[in-house]
Design a protein around this motif. Structure first.
Motif, short mmCIF file in Angstrom:
data_model
loop_
_atom_site.label_atom_id
_atom_site.label_comp_id
_atom_site.label_asym_id
_atom_site.label_seq_id
_atom_site.Cartn_x
_atom_site.Cartn_y
_atom_site.Cartn_z
N SER A 17 1.51 -3.05 4.65
CA SER A 17 0.33 -3.92 4.27
C SER A 17 0.86 -4.21 2.77
CB SER A 17 -0.97 -3.19 4.12
OG SER A 17 -1.89 -3.85 3.35
N HIS A 25 5.87 -4.18 8.88
CA HIS A 25 4.75 -3.77 9.26
C HIS A 25 3.73 -3.25 7.99
CE1 HIS A 25 6.09 -3.43 13.28
NE2 HIS A 25 7.04 -2.80 13.00
N ILE A 44 1.23 2.75 12.63
CA ILE A 44 1.54 2.07 11.29
C ILE A 44 0.18 2.37 10.59
CG2 ILE A 44 1.83 -0.14 10.09
CD1 ILE A 44 3.31 -0.85 12.82
N LYS A 45 0.38 2.65 9.30
CA LYS A 45 -0.78 3.15 8.38
C LYS A 45 -1.22 1.57 7.60
CE LYS A 45 0.97 5.85 5.39
NZ LYS A 45 0.92 7.16 4.51
N HIS A 46 -2.38 1.92 7.01
CA HIS A 46 -3.12 0.68 6.20
C HIS A 46 -3.16 -0.32 6.79
CE1 HIS A 46 -2.49 3.85 3.19
NE2 HIS A 46 -1.46 3.53 3.11
N LYS A 69 -5.61 -3.08 8.55
CA LYS A 69 -6.88 -3.81 8.24
C LYS A 69 -7.62 -4.11 9.58
CE LYS A 69 -5.64 -5.87 3.80
NZ LYS A 69 -5.21 -6.87 3.04
N PHE A 81 -10.18 -3.58 1.65
CA PHE A 81 -9.37 -2.48 2.13
C PHE A 81 -10.25 -1.29 2.64
CE2 PHE A 81 -5.09 -3.80 0.84
CZ PHE A 81 -5.29 -4.77 0.05
N ASP A 131 0.84 -1.08 0.01
CA ASP A 131 0.04 -0.14 0.27
C ASP A 131 0.73 1.24 -0.09
OD1 ASP A 131 -3.23 0.08 1.73
OD2 ASP A 131 -2.07 1.50 0.35
N ARG A 132 0.37 2.35 0.13
CA ARG A 132 0.93 3.75 0.03
C ARG A 132 1.83 4.04 1.24
NH1 ARG A 132 -1.55 6.81 -4.76
NH2 ARG A 132 -3.16 5.10 -5.58
N TYR A 133 3.11 3.98 1.23
CA TYR A 133 3.93 4.57 2.21
C TYR A 133 4.91 5.63 1.94
CZ TYR A 133 1.70 0.66 4.59
OH TYR A 133 0.63 -0.32 5.13
N ARG A 145 -9.22 0.18 6.58
CA ARG A 145 -7.86 0.72 6.99
C ARG A 145 -7.83 1.69 7.92
NH1 ARG A 145 -5.07 1.85 1.62
NH2 ARG A 145 -7.20 2.30 0.98
#
Lengths: 374, 74
Positions: free
Chosen positions: A298, A296, B53-55, B57, B44, A221-223, B47
């Motif tokens: 996704s 960490h 920590i992003k994203h 689920k 998704f 995903d976008r980081y 999220r």
């Protein structure tokens, strides 16, 4: 199909597309025959890393020449190609690898390729998410990344603007001097034929020593700003140039979207395109060893692709063995995106009888021919 | 009966069941900006940011004591 083409190009991957662009630029009448859609092979499956390699003089010559050709194109490349001068960081995990960094720096320096040695502190500053105990790295700032299938499409668009014809769902099943036969029974003629269809070339040339080499990739995903350069472990070459059946090497790339592309793996042998979970797991574990915070992130998709691999790791560019006006442009292994521009230039030079900018001999298919027996 | 624990959602302490998924806990607590669709980790839509920590689920995450959850508008 009323007009006889000057050149038929088999395959609308990055190499075929670059050939179509280069030849059409010289007013050559080009027809591209693509079995499915543009970039559907290794072009759409790989990392899109433009990199100058130092593993052999011939590899250096072709990748360096090709990188320069890419840089000349930059002002014309549309935004969607996502060309970015990210640079490559070749990272050293121990003192032995750091000595190799010095050797690499010297090699590039002697050949006027910009390269800078980073110590551990400078490396941590450049890439905070790398594990802090790495010893250092070589930064090659002019290496770049791009979105390969869009680049292939762009080459094809330019060729089309100059009058090239591109046929999709045109599956070539037989090649002869001056003509090709399609699966639907049609025959097309051309003065010259360039076979740029990657691993599918072996279906047309059964003796061709090109083996499919399966690779896995994962994208997150976008980081944004998680990683800034293309980062490759120095052991990458052991994976790429070894011929062991299965190997992984740490290789990550930032995408313009902020996603992180994670590689790399290599496998020989008959393989379907399904994910090989143990290999994927080893690849991701290797990546996490170098960038612990990757664990960490996704991962949104994983996929595989097949590189066209040759015994000496150099592509096949030139007349197909036993043919006069049928040329090969395949066998690029993991450097197809990089060397597409150089390959197209050399093929164009050969077809037009021009002096090539670098020696052709290392890439000629005749180098693989069996020696004559008494 | 499962225990009740506290997590923080956008800085606000929220009491949740110790064994619930984060998505279920957020929906029960009226977090308006998560839109889980599939409940099984593939759409998704759920999220959120968890412990920085992003994203992450939320439908695949079990609540832990002191979990710091940030729900952003995407």
């Amino acid at each position: 199909m009323s007009t006889r083409a000057d050149v038929i190009i088999i395959g609308a991957g990055i190499v075929g597309a670059a050939c179509a662009d280069a030849l059409s630029r010289e007013d050559v009448n080009v027809t591209v025959l693509e079995a499915t859609i543009a970039g559907s092979g290794a072009t759409g499956a790989g990392m899109g890393h433009i990199v100058v390699m130092d593993d052999s003089e011939a590899q250096f010559a072709l990748t360096n020449y090709s990188s320069k050709l890419w840089r000349e194109l930059v002002p014309e490349l549309p935004r969607e190609v996502e060309y970015e001068r990210r640079g490559t960081l070749w990272v050293a995990a121990d003192e032995e690898e750091f000595r190799a960094v010095y050797d690499k720096a010297a090699y590039y320096g002697e050949r006027h390729v910009s390269a800078e040695i980073l110590n551990d502190r400078q490396l941590r500053e450049a890439e905070p998410n790398l594990r802090p105990d790495l010893v250092g790295a070589l930064l090659v700032p002019d290496d770049a990344v791009l979105y390969a299938p869009v680049a292939a499409d762009w080459f094809l668009g330019r060729a089309r603007q100059r009058g090239a014809t591109i046929h999709y769902n045109a599956h070539v099943v037989n090649v002869a001097e001056g003509s090709v036969q399609l699966a639907d029974g049609r025959t097309l003629s051309a003065d010259r034929i360039v076979c740029a269809n990657g691993i599918a070339a072996t279906a047309l040339f059964p003796d061709l020593r090109v083996r499919p080499r399966k690779g896995h990739l994962a994208i997150t995903d976008r980081y944004p700003d998680f990683v800034r350069h293309q980062i490759v472990e120095l052991g990458y070459l052991k994976s790429a140039h070894g011929h062991s059946n299965e190997s992984v090497a740490f290789n990550v790339q930032p995408r313009a979207t902020g996603q992180v592309l994670i590689g790399s793996s290599r496998q020989y042998g008959e393989q379907g395109s399904q994910i090989d979970a143990p290999v994927l797991s080893r690849m991701l574990s290797r990546a996490i060893e170098y960038m612990p915070n990757l664990r960490h992130l996704s991962v949104i998709r994983t996929w595989t692709g097949f590189r066209a691999s040759t015994e000496d790791s150099l592509p096949l560019l030139g007349p197909a063995p036993g043919f006069k006006d049928v040329y090969l442009a395949t066998g690029h292994e993991g450097l197809g995106i990089t060397t597409s521009t150089g390959s197209a230039a050399l093929i164009t030079d050969m077809l037009l009888g021009r002096q090539p900018s670098i020696p052709l001999e290392p890439y000629l298919p005749s180098r693989t021919a069996e020696p004559a027996h008494a | 009966m499962p225990d009740t624990i506290f997590i923080r959602v956008n800085g606000v302490p929220v009491s949740v069941s110790a064994e619930s998924t984060l998505a279920a806990a957020l929906l029960a607590g009226n977090a308006p900006t998560i839109r889980p669709l599939c409940g099984m980790g593939i759409c998704f839509g759920c999220r959120v940011r968890v412990d920085g920590i992003k994203h992450v689920k939320s439908c695949q995450t079990i609540c832990r004591p002191d979990m710091q959850v940030e729900v952003d508008e995407f």
